[in-house]
Motif scaffolding. Structure first.
Motif, short mmCIF file in Angstrom:
data_model
loop_
_atom_site.label_atom_id
_atom_site.label_comp_id
_atom_site.label_asym_id
_atom_site.label_seq_id
_atom_site.Cartn_x
_atom_site.Cartn_y
_atom_site.Cartn_z
N GLY A 69 0.79 -1.22 0.00
CA GLY A 69 0.00 0.00 0.00
C GLY A 69 0.82 1.27 0.00
O GLY A 69 0.27 2.37 -0.12
N ASP A 70 2.16 1.15 0.12
CA ASP A 70 3.00 2.34 0.13
C ASP A 70 3.02 2.98 -1.25
O ASP A 70 3.08 2.30 -2.27
CB ASP A 70 4.43 1.95 0.54
CG ASP A 70 5.27 3.17 0.92
OD1 ASP A 70 4.69 4.25 1.09
OD2 ASP A 70 6.50 3.01 1.06
N VAL A 71 2.95 4.32 -1.28
CA VAL A 71 2.97 5.08 -2.53
C VAL A 71 3.82 6.32 -2.31
O VAL A 71 4.08 6.72 -1.17
CB VAL A 71 1.55 5.49 -2.97
CG1 VAL A 71 0.71 4.29 -3.33
CG2 VAL A 71 0.87 6.33 -1.89
N PRO A 72 4.28 6.97 -3.39
CA PRO A 72 5.00 8.23 -3.22
C PRO A 72 4.19 9.22 -2.39
O PRO A 72 2.97 9.31 -2.52
CB PRO A 72 5.19 8.72 -4.66
CG PRO A 72 5.20 7.46 -5.48
CD PRO A 72 4.22 6.54 -4.81
N PHE A 73 4.88 9.99 -1.55
CA PHE A 73 4.20 10.89 -0.64
C PHE A 73 3.32 11.90 -1.38
O PHE A 73 2.19 12.17 -0.97
CB PHE A 73 5.21 11.64 0.23
CG PHE A 73 4.57 12.57 1.21
CD1 PHE A 73 4.12 12.11 2.43
CD2 PHE A 73 4.40 13.92 0.92
CE1 PHE A 73 3.50 12.96 3.34
CE2 PHE A 73 3.79 14.78 1.81
CZ PHE A 73 3.34 14.30 3.02
N THR A 74 3.82 12.44 -2.48
CA THR A 74 3.03 13.45 -3.21
C THR A 74 1.76 12.84 -3.80
O THR A 74 0.73 13.51 -3.87
CB THR A 74 3.87 14.10 -4.32
OG1 THR A 74 4.46 13.07 -5.13
CG2 THR A 74 4.97 14.97 -3.73
N ASP A 75 1.82 11.56 -4.22
CA ASP A 75 0.61 10.91 -4.73
C ASP A 75 -0.43 10.76 -3.63
O ASP A 75 -1.63 11.03 -3.83
CB ASP A 75 0.95 9.53 -5.31
CG ASP A 75 1.75 9.62 -6.60
OD1 ASP A 75 1.94 10.74 -7.10
OD2 ASP A 75 2.20 8.57 -7.10
N TYR A 76 0.04 10.32 -2.45
CA TYR A 76 -0.89 10.15 -1.33
C TYR A 76 -1.46 11.50 -0.89
O TYR A 76 -2.66 11.63 -0.62
CB TYR A 76 -0.17 9.49 -0.15
CG TYR A 76 -1.10 9.04 0.95
CD1 TYR A 76 -1.67 7.77 0.94
CD2 TYR A 76 -1.42 9.90 2.01
CE1 TYR A 76 -2.53 7.37 1.95
CE2 TYR A 76 -2.28 9.51 3.01
CZ TYR A 76 -2.83 8.23 2.98
OH TYR A 76 -3.69 7.84 3.98
N THR A 119 8.05 8.41 0.51
CA THR A 119 6.76 7.75 0.40
C THR A 119 5.98 7.98 1.69
O THR A 119 6.53 8.44 2.69
CB THR A 119 6.93 6.24 0.16
OG1 THR A 119 7.41 5.62 1.37
CG2 THR A 119 7.90 5.96 -0.97
N ILE A 120 4.73 7.65 1.67
CA ILE A 120 3.91 7.87 2.85
C ILE A 120 4.37 6.98 4.01
O ILE A 120 4.13 7.30 5.18
CB ILE A 120 2.41 7.63 2.54
CG1 ILE A 120 1.54 8.12 3.72
CG2 ILE A 120 2.15 6.18 2.21
CD1 ILE A 120 1.69 9.59 4.03
N CYS A 121 5.06 5.88 3.70
CA CYS A 121 5.49 4.96 4.76
C CYS A 121 6.94 5.14 5.19
O CYS A 121 7.27 4.86 6.34
CB CYS A 121 5.28 3.51 4.29
SG CYS A 121 3.55 3.06 4.04
N ASN A 122 7.82 5.60 4.30
CA ASN A 122 9.23 5.66 4.69
C ASN A 122 9.64 6.99 5.31
O ASN A 122 10.75 7.16 5.81
CB ASN A 122 10.16 5.33 3.51
CG ASN A 122 10.19 6.43 2.44
OD1 ASN A 122 9.68 7.51 2.62
ND2 ASN A 122 10.79 6.10 1.29
N LEU A 123 8.75 7.97 5.31
CA LEU A 123 9.07 9.29 5.83
C LEU A 123 9.36 9.22 7.32
O LEU A 123 8.63 8.59 8.08
CB LEU A 123 7.90 10.23 5.57
CG LEU A 123 8.20 11.73 5.52
CD1 LEU A 123 9.17 12.05 4.40
CD2 LEU A 123 6.90 12.51 5.34
#
Length: 416
Positions: A69-76, A119-123
């Motif tokens: 479910g992880d996606v690039p932060f800007t996309d999320y 990404t929304i998860c690795n930040l």
């Protein structure tokens, strides 16, 4: 401290072993080249003589596992803004611009110091701190050091963008399935807003305001300026007032703030501005009018229909900020400055001036909050709390009186 031991081999080459003590035990890692050993030694020492985070013995840094479910932060972030409810389209457009221009600067740096797409998860919290520094520093134009590709952001803008980022990350925590367990924005140390000196609030003394007002030759423009400084209303609220908002027939004359001018989404039909609700829920308010304000209200409303705007420009339409600022306000300020006025206030400083006059008259901050329509008392305290220093003498006198008078109990003992 870590050390490097070179171990010669029979073929004439050498291996290099990095050695250090961690929790009382000797730890080692081997390398075929000296520079790689030196780099790893520095990483060990930087981590307090411990294995660097993410390093697997004999393998090196292992890429962080992908989270479903992880996606690039800007996309999320873009999807988050698209799904927001309870905001107008202009606000949504502003949020998208903040994501596109500013939150897109976020990068994730792993334990080895390598940069990755955020990404929304690795930040992480460190990534957010790095972003704050980037926003503070701006980006100079390499072709011309006197110009900027991206200007340094002021503390208030950074705080606003960080607030949007916080909400986006929190949405990932609250989502189903959950994408994160903690908010990496929670403990960010942001630059202090009161360290910023650009666009400082300007507070006018009564005589200073009168010196500017005397230079406003258009009587309708003078009435509007007097109304702004006398009520503390926002520009967009005062210029959106209609005759029907007045209540001048009672012993407590008042005006009701029900709408304000809003900036429309770019390219929207009907022009650059439209009428909408006030800035916040508490901005919907009823203001008591002074006799001078009643006089202005009667003068401006006489012969007008209930749905007419209370304040009108020369051609009969509503006032536009740029028109009033460039043709009425700034010429008056310039004329007053030429005659010795030491300040150059903006139109919005009339609202700040109104608050300062109330504080000087010992009006408590909660009452000022209601008067100005601030959603939170904290906003009122942050902006105007420092002006209450004028009450220090009263407070000191009250404490002295209390400390100097005998207590009721001691008086009773002396009587007995």
């Amino acid at each position: 401290m870590a050390s490097i031991v070179e171990r010669p081999k029979k073929d004439g080459t050498s291996t290099f072993q990095v050695r250090w003590r961690q929790d009382g035990r000797v730890q080692t890692e081997n390398f075929s080249e000296g520079p790689a050993a030196e780099t790893f030694k520095g990483l060990v020492e930087a981590h307090g003589n411990r294995w660097p985070h993410g390093w697997v013995r004999g393998k090196g840094f292992v890429d962080e596992p992908q989270i479903p479910g992880d996606v690039p932060f800007t996309d999320y972030a873009t999807r988050y803004v698209d799904r927001l409810t309870g905001i107008d389209e202009r606000t949504r457009e502003d949020y998208h611009r903040e994501v596109r221009i500013h939150l897109a600067l976020l990068k994730h740096t792993d334990a080895a110091g390598r940069e990755h797409e955020a990404t929304i998860c690795n930040l992480t919290q460190d990534d957010v701190t790095d972003w704050v520094r980037i926003e503070e520093a701006g980006e100079a134009d390499p072709a011309d050091p006197e110009k900027w590709l991206r200007r340094p952001a002021d503390p208030k803008s950074i705080a606003n963008r960080h607030g949007l980022m916080f909400c986006i990350v929190q949405a990932a925590i609250d989502s189903e399935p959950q994408l994160r367990t903690a908010n990496c924005c929670k403990r960010t140390k942001l630059p202090r807003v009161d360290d910023h000196t650009d666009e400082e609030m300007t507070f006018l003394e009564r005589d200073e305001y009168q010196r500017i007002a005397a230079e406003i030759k258009d009587p309708d423009a003078r009435d509007l300026a007097d109304w702004l400084v006398g009520t503390g209303m926002r520009w967009g609220e005062a210029t959106a007032l209609k005759v029907s908002d007045l209540n001048l027939t009672t012993e407590r004359p008042s005006v009701s703030v029900q709408r304000a001018w809003k900036k429309a989404k770019k390219g929207a039909p009907g022009g650059a501005f439209y009428l909408g609700p006030p800035k916040t829920k508490k901005a919907r308010r009823v203001l008591r009018l002074s006799p001078a304000q009643v006089e202005v209200a009667r003068r401006q409303s006489t012969g007008r229909r209930p749905d007419d705007f209370l304040f009108r420009a020369a051609m009969g339409g509503e006032w536009r900020h740029a028109n009033f600022y460039n043709r009425k306000w700034m010429p008056a300020v310039a004329a007053a400055v030429a005659k010795g006025l030491p300040k150059k206030p903006r139109i919005h400083d009339l609202r700040h001036t109104h608050a300062s006059w109330l504080i000087a008259s010992r009006i408590p901050l909660p009452a000022i909050q209601i008067r100005l329509g601030h959603e939170s008392i904290q906003t009122t305290v942050d902006r105007y709390g420092h002006l209450e220093q004028g009450l220090d003498d009263d407070i000191a006198a009250a404490v002295e009186a209390a400390m100097g008078a005998p207590s009721p109990r001691s008086r009773l003992r002396s009587v007995g």
